[in-house]
Design a protein around this motif. Structure first.
Motif, PDB file in Angstrom:
ATOM      1  N   LEU A 211       0.816  -1.209   0.000  1.00  0.00           N
ATOM      2  CA  LEU A 211       0.000   0.000   0.000  1.00  0.00           C
ATOM      3  C   LEU A 211       0.851   1.261   0.000  1.00  0.00           C
ATOM      4  O   LEU A 211       0.423   2.315  -0.494  1.00  0.00           O
ATOM      5  N   ALA A 212       2.067   1.160   0.563  1.00  0.00           N
ATOM      6  CA  ALA A 212       2.973   2.303   0.582  1.00  0.00           C
ATOM      7  C   ALA A 212       4.006   2.248  -0.536  1.00  0.00           C
ATOM      8  O   ALA A 212       4.836   3.148  -0.652  1.00  0.00           O
ATOM      9  N   LEU A 213       3.942   1.198  -1.350  1.00  0.00           N
ATOM     10  CA  LEU A 213       4.909   1.020  -2.426  1.00  0.00           C
ATOM     11  C   LEU A 213       4.383   1.524  -3.763  1.00  0.00           C
ATOM     12  O   LEU A 213       5.133   2.090  -4.568  1.00  0.00           O
ATOM     13  N   THR A 214       3.082   1.332  -4.009  1.00  0.00           N
ATOM     14  CA  THR A 214       2.518   1.641  -5.319  1.00  0.00           C
ATOM     15  C   THR A 214       1.071   2.077  -5.171  1.00  0.00           C
ATOM     16  O   THR A 214       0.371   1.652  -4.246  1.00  0.00           O
ATOM     17  N   ASP A 215       0.608   2.928  -6.115  1.00  0.00           N
ATOM     18  CA  ASP A 215      -0.814   3.274  -6.146  1.00  0.00           C
ATOM     19  C   ASP A 215      -1.531   2.511  -7.251  1.00  0.00           C
ATOM     20  O   ASP A 215      -2.646   2.868  -7.628  1.00  0.00           O
ATOM     21  N   ASP A 216      -0.904   1.463  -7.751  1.00  0.00           N
ATOM     22  CA  ASP A 216      -1.493   0.626  -8.794  1.00  0.00           C
ATOM     23  C   ASP A 216      -2.277  -0.502  -8.129  1.00  0.00           C
ATOM     24  O   ASP A 216      -1.684  -1.444  -7.591  1.00  0.00           O
ATOM     25  N   PRO A 217      -3.626  -0.457  -8.137  1.00  0.00           N
ATOM     26  CA  PRO A 217      -4.384  -1.511  -7.453  1.00  0.00           C
ATOM     27  C   PRO A 217      -4.197  -2.885  -8.073  1.00  0.00           C
ATOM     28  O   PRO A 217      -4.317  -3.902  -7.380  1.00  0.00           O
ATOM     29  N   ALA A 218      -3.881  -2.937  -9.369  1.00  0.00           N
ATOM     30  CA  ALA A 218      -3.644  -4.239 -10.002  1.00  0.00           C
ATOM     31  C   ALA A 218      -2.384  -4.888  -9.437  1.00  0.00           C
ATOM     32  O   ALA A 218      -2.356  -6.094  -9.171  1.00  0.00           O
ATOM     33  N   LEU A 219      -1.319  -4.096  -9.236  1.00  0.00           N
ATOM     34  CA  LEU A 219      -0.103  -4.637  -8.634  1.00  0.00           C
ATOM     35  C   LEU A 219      -0.338  -4.990  -7.172  1.00  0.00           C
ATOM     36  O   LEU A 219       0.144  -6.029  -6.688  1.00  0.00           O
ATOM     37  N   GLN A 220      -1.074  -4.160  -6.445  1.00  0.00           N
ATOM     38  CA  GLN A 220      -1.415  -4.491  -5.058  1.00  0.00           C
ATOM     39  C   GLN A 220      -2.153  -5.827  -4.992  1.00  0.00           C
ATOM     40  O   GLN A 220      -1.912  -6.637  -4.090  1.00  0.00           O
ATOM     41  N   ARG A 221      -3.023  -6.065  -5.957  1.00  0.00           N
ATOM     42  CA  ARG A 221      -3.770  -7.325  -5.981  1.00  0.00           C
ATOM     43  C   ARG A 221      -2.836  -8.496  -6.248  1.00  0.00           C
ATOM     44  O   ARG A 221      -2.967  -9.563  -5.612  1.00  0.00           O
ATOM     45  N   ARG A 222      -1.881  -8.345  -7.161  1.00  0.00           N
ATOM     46  CA  ARG A 222      -0.922  -9.412  -7.428  1.00  0.00           C
ATOM     47  C   ARG A 222      -0.098  -9.731  -6.180  1.00  0.00           C
ATOM     48  O   ARG A 222       0.160 -10.901  -5.868  1.00  0.00           O
ATOM     49  N   ILE A 223       0.329  -8.701  -5.468  1.00  0.00           N
ATOM     50  CA  ILE A 223       1.129  -8.903  -4.254  1.00  0.00           C
ATOM     51  C   ILE A 223       0.304  -9.617  -3.189  1.00  0.00           C
ATOM     52  O   ILE A 223       0.779 -10.558  -2.528  1.00  0.00           O
ATOM     53  N   ALA A 224      -0.937  -9.182  -3.007  1.00  0.00           N
ATOM     54  CA  ALA A 224      -1.808  -9.827  -2.023  1.00  0.00           C
ATOM     55  C   ALA A 224      -2.088 -11.274  -2.402  1.00  0.00           C
ATOM     56  O   ALA A 224      -2.110 -12.164  -1.543  1.00  0.00           O
ATOM     57  N   THR A 225      -2.301 -11.531  -3.679  1.00  0.00           N
ATOM     58  CA  THR A 225      -2.554 -12.895  -4.135  1.00  0.00           C
ATOM     59  C   THR A 225      -1.363 -13.798  -3.861  1.00  0.00           C
ATOM     60  O   THR A 225      -1.509 -14.942  -3.401  1.00  0.00           O
TER      61      THR A 225
END
Length: 580
Positions: free
Chosen positions: A187-201
């Motif tokens: 959440l503090a690394l990127t504002d790209d929700p698609a990348l946040q989703r990949r990281i969470a997955t």
């Protein structure tokens, strides 16, 4: 942070384990074997195994003696060094544990648990620089340690160790580093929700496997009152607890039956007592396994289960994977994608998740009709604080940011330095988060041509004094891509204007949503240049600052975005709409 690697099993490859024996019998058997075999080369293993059994039986002092005996016979027995260090740590002798682990001479493969435990323990002591060095050394030996990568990456964020990738780790590509960095750091690394989703997955795939069955009926229930279950480990003096208390109290009991599934550690606070009292049914589940917790929720026939943790510490995602309720939503605790298929909804609003970004999220966004954030408007305002009491000069223009250090990025800090250059009488006022971060921020300010004494650090304090402090500042400077959430609503409550940068992700649009609810959108920027310009405008134009303060005066925030009664009705409308 849990231990990254704990050795707690007897050395079966070196000495046959005494199978099926009760602890007392096993202890007696190992002692007898040692007495009968005074010259055996396997004595070190027997001592180690005895230490394990003694530790498991609760006799830590005797276990430490056994581990030391093992080490006297085999000084390179890293398992004994790990376990002896853990026992010393449990006794409150952390310095001795660190000295033992750091002094151990081992082949690389044996050094990993020693380095990982050093990093873990140093992190708990907020020695982030030392912890980062230990974990980096571990990764240089073996980069294929996802949990170590996650903690190492977040340590660099918390300690403001820039660049955040540390120049890279051999054997890990930049993309792999990002994917292994963990969902909170994302959440503090990127504002790209698609990348946040990949990281969470990637994190969920490693940590939370699917459950073997679904518990809730597909068709749902038909209760006269909607049974809503709130699931959390933070029903206490936690940011989420402060926000949610008013909602829990104001639910319409003629239409809703409220359950609290609680795995919270008891802090004996007034807030915890208030939250527990607000439930119609308070159900402690901290002692239950994930399956047992899920089966308890299923037995209560909950219509809508609202998870308040998401991907934060204390989450019970494994319980959610049993699908104990026919409708499951995530809310408030984690402001990013939580991509497990058993979750149906992510409660949000149309500002934090614009329509053109909704497809990047999982579960499906459920926008409320208005501000997403619950607030409690029942607490009286604190007594005003004085700048003198807080160590602030009366004639300075005070720019405050009380966000955690891990939210500060090099780009945002550079923007703050530009603002300080443009406002010669301005000071930056921050929270005393950790010594490593303070040293690095002061060094970065010096490198940017700003005197380090223009950055002041406020000590941690109780909630009322913290709120009063916000009233001493002139403007709140937000972080990006992870905005302030609770802190931003606190600033508005205290009449403090905010300058924020809005991006694409939920986390990067929280303050924009709060400012929209307050009717003060001139503080919302979409580029760093506009962000700097907005802060300079407030600092150079007293009329602009006075107008912003006037818009927030007289309890305006509590009548708008902070109105708990109005929020509760909006939340109830959403819960009613998604009930099967």
């Amino acid at each position: 942070m849990a231990p990254l690697d704990t050795t707690g099993e007897p050395l079966e490859i070196l000495l046959p384990r005494i199978e099926g024996a009760a602890p007392a019998a096993a202890i007696a058997a190992y002692n007898a074997w040692l007495a009968e075999n005074p010259s055996s080369p396997q004595r070190f293993a027997a001592w180690f195994n005895l230490g394990v059994v003694l530790a498991q039986s609760g006799d830590r002092a005797a276990a430490m003696i056994a581990y030391r005996q093992a080490l006297s016979l085999k000084p390179d027995l890293h398992q004994a060094q790990v376990n002896l260090g853990l026992a010393l740590e449990a006794e409150g002798r952390a310095d001795e544990a660190l000295a033992l682990w750091s002094g151990a001479l081992q082949p690389n493969e044996a050094r990993l648990p020693l380095l990982n435990h050093q990093g873990r323990l140093l992190e708990t002591r907020k020695d982030y620089a030392g912890a980062e060095r230990a974990l980096r050394a571990s990764l240089l030996i073996d980069p294929r340690q996802p949990d170590v990568v996650q903690h190492w990456s977040h340590l660099r964020q918390k300690g403001c160790m820039w660049p955040l990738d540390g120049g890279g780790i051999p054997g890990l590509t930049p993309d792999a580093l990002a994917l292994l960095g963990g969902p909170l750091g994302a959440l503090a690394l990127t504002d790209d929700p698609a990348l946040q989703r990949r990281i969470a997955t990637a994190w969920i795939d490693r940590k939370v496997p699917a459950a073997p069955e679904r518990l809730a009926p597909v068709q749902g229930y038909r209760h006269a009152r909607i049974r809503v279950g709130y699931l959390s480990s933070d029903f206490c003096r936690h940011a989420m607890g402060f926000l949610i208390a008013g909602l829990l109290e104001r639910h319409d009991r003629s239409r809703f039956d409220i359950y609290g599934y609680c795995s919270t550690d008891e802090d004996r606070s007034d807030l915890r007592r208030r939250i527990v009292s607000a439930f119609d049914h308070h159900v402690p589940i901290g002692h239950l396994s994930d399956e047992a917790a899920a089966r308890r929720i299923r037995a209560d026939e909950i219509d809508v289960l609202v998870d308040l943790n998401g991907l934060t510490r204390g989450a019970r995602l494994a319980a959610l994977r049993w699908k104990p309720a026919p409708v499951q939503a995530t809310y408030l605790g984690y402001v990013g994608p939580v991509p497990i298929p058993e979750l149906d909804w992510m409660i949000c609003d149309s500002v934090v998740v614009p329509a053109d970004q909704a497809d990047h999220y999982a579960p499906r966004p459920l926008p409320l009709d208005g501000l997403y954030q619950a607030n409690d408007d029942s607490a009286p305002p604190p007594a005003p604080a004085s700048r003198t009491d807080e160590g602030l000069p009366d004639d300075a223009f005070v720019l405050a940011c009380f966000n955690n250090f891990y939210k500060i990025t090099p780009d945002v800090f550079a923007a703050w330095m530009r603002i300080l250059h443009g406002l010669p009488k301005a000071l930056l006022w921050m929270t005393d988060d950790n010594a490593t971060g303070i040293a690095n921020l002061r060094a970065a300010a010096q490198a940017a041509g700003i005197a380090p004494d223009r950055i002041l650090f406020a000590s941690r304090c109780d909630p009322q004094r913290y709120l009063a402090r916000l009233g001493c500042a002139d403007v709140f400077l937000d972080t990006f891509p992870y905005n302030a959430g609770t802190v931003a609503s606190d600033a508005l409550r205290m009449g403090l204007p905010i300058v924020t940068l809005a991006g694409r992700s939920f986390a990067s649009r929280m303050a924009a949503s709060l400012l929209t609810a307050a009717g003060l959108t001139e503080g919302v920027a979409t580029t760093l240049d506009d962000y700097v310009a907005a802060a300079l405008r407030y600092g150079r134009d007293p009329a602009a600052l006075s107008a912003a303060r006037a818009a927030l005066s007289g309890g305006a925030w509590l009548r708008s975005g902070g109105n708990a009664e109005a929020f509760t009705r909006r939340m109830e409308a959403a819960l009613s709409a998604i009930r099967l």
